[in-house]
Design an enzyme around this catalytic site. Sequence first.
Site, short mmCIF file in Angstrom:
data_model
loop_
_atom_site.label_atom_id
_atom_site.label_comp_id
_atom_site.label_asym_id
_atom_site.label_seq_id
_atom_site.Cartn_x
_atom_site.Cartn_y
_atom_site.Cartn_z
N CYS A 14 36.26 41.25 35.81
CA CYS A 14 36.25 39.82 36.15
C CYS A 14 37.62 39.30 36.55
CB CYS A 14 35.66 39.04 34.99
SG CYS A 14 34.07 39.74 34.51
N GLU A 67 41.92 32.33 24.87
CA GLU A 67 42.69 31.95 26.06
C GLU A 67 43.48 30.67 25.81
OE1 GLU A 67 40.34 31.01 29.51
OE2 GLU A 67 42.09 30.92 30.83
N LYS A 80 33.73 27.61 35.72
CA LYS A 80 32.54 28.44 35.49
C LYS A 80 31.42 27.64 34.83
CE LYS A 80 34.82 32.97 35.18
NZ LYS A 80 36.25 32.60 35.07
N HIS A 90 29.42 32.64 36.09
CA HIS A 90 30.47 33.65 36.13
C HIS A 90 30.16 34.65 37.25
CE1 HIS A 90 33.61 36.25 35.25
NE2 HIS A 90 33.35 36.61 34.01
#
Lengths: 417, 81
Positions: free
Chosen positions: A167, A318, A339, A344
Site C-alpha cells: 500500500c 501513525e 480513505k 483503500h
Amino acid sequence: MSESTSVVITGVGATTPLGGDAPSTWDALTKGVSGASLLPYEWVERFELPVKIGATLAVEPDQVLTRQEVKRNDRSSQMSLIAAREAWADASRAAELEVDRERLGVVVASGIGGVTTLLDAYDILLEKGARRVLPLTVPMLMPNGPAATVGLEFGAHAGVHTTVSACASGSEAIAAGVEMIRSGRADVVIAGGTEASIHPLPVSGFAAMRAMSTRNDEPQRASRPYDKGRDGFVLGEGAGIVVLESEAHARARGAHVYAAVAGVGITSDGYHITAPEPEGKYVSQAIGFALRDAGLEPSDIVHINAHATSTPVGDIAEINAIRAALGSAADGAAVSATKSMTGHTLGAAGAIETIATVLALKNRLAPPTINLDDPDDDLTLDVVRVDPRALPEGDIAALNNSFGFGGHNVVLVLRSV
Amino acid sequence: MANSEQEVLSGLAELINEETGLPTDQVELDKSFTDDLDIDSLSMMTIVVNAEEKFGVKIPDDNVKDLRTVRDAVDFIVKQG
C-alpha cells in the site's frame, strides 16, 4: 536545490470510486462523498464472503477506452492508461508538453498486479484447457503491465519501472520518479499507481486476516479512520498518475505547476510482515528524512494526508509517529484521511493521495475525514471533520504518508510553488 | 458439422469485431488480416482459438501463418468442417 534537480508536478490524472477524473474526484473529496457501496458481484454471495462492500470505480473503463484497449489490458492497466492520458493532457494545458522521449521515464506501481487476468486465465485453463488461454495473459498479469502500457502509449525511453511495496507502492513510484529526475536520467516522468483487485481471492485473503470492515449494512459509513467504531478498511480500486518534471524543464516551456515534490523519506520497519512497528519509530524517521530532504522544519507543515486505513491498530500508531516526528508543530497541521471516502486502493492509494495533497495545497483546502463521529481517545492531532478546512496563504507544505504490508514507509513532502 | 462459406464469413466477422471492434461489414473475403484489417499476431491467435470453438474445428499453429486473407481462413474452416 537547483532548478535542474528540483521536481515539480505539472499534470494530474485519476480514475477513482469518486470520479472518472481528477477534478471530479477532488470535488467529491471536498464534499465528503463516500465511494463505497454494496459490491455488485454475484461472487459475494456465492463464496459467502463476510465482506460485501467495496469502493468500485465511478466510471467503468469501457466507457472511455476502445474495445481493443479494454481487451488487451488488465483492468489495472486500463485504469493507469486513463489516468496517464488525463495527466499528460493536463500537463499540456498551459503549454504543450514536449519532451525528448529519451528523457521521458515512467514509474507506475501496483500492489498486486493483474490478479483478475491471472485468476480468470486459471479458470479457463481448468475448464477449457491450455489452448484456450489467451496469448496476452502474461503481459496482462505481470505487475509491470500498467507501467509498460503507459510507457508504450507515450513512447518513453528513459526507463519504465514498477514499484511494488503493497500500500506504499503509489507513493514509492512518485519517489522513484523524483529520483530519476534528480539523478539526471529524465526530464519528465509519468508516475503513480494503479490497482484493480476487487476479486473474490484478494477479498477472501484480506477478510481472512480480519483487515476489512464488515459494516455491510452501512457501506458509506464503513471506512471511518480514527473513529472508535472503526473495524477495518474498505477495499477500493483506481489509479492516480502525475506528471513529474524538473523545475527547469517546466519553467522553460511555461508549464502550469501545481506543487513541488520537495522531499522524500523512505524507511522500513523490519518488524512484522503485516503489523506496523508499534512505536511508529521508523514512520517517524521517514517523516524526519523527508523534511530534511525538503530543507523544511516541522512548523512548515500545515497539512497531512494520513495513511489512515481505518484499521484499529494502524491509525493511532501513525498518529503517534506524526506526533513524535513533528512535536508540538503537529498541532499546526490539518490532518485529512481521504480513505474515509475513496476506500483503500492499495497500490494506487499513495498516488491518489499525492494528487489529493497537491490539490489541497493548490486550492488551499484540506478535505474532510468522514464518519469520524466518536474520535478515539488517543487521537491527539487536529483531524479535519465534516467540512473541508481552509489552509493558509503563502508558502505552505504538506506531508503524504503511505505504509504497506512488509513494513514499507514512504513519506512525501509537497510544497506550494 | 459442416459450415457454409457464408456462415463462416459472418461468424469470423463477429469474432473479429469482438476482438478488435472492427465493424462486421468491413470483414470481406479479399481483405488481408494484417494489411487491411490491422490484426496483429496476438489478436490473430485469439481469433483463431475462438474460431476453433465457434466452428468446431482445429486450426493448427503451423497453418495459421498461411491464413493471410479472410478467404484463406474461411476456406480452411469450411474444409475442416
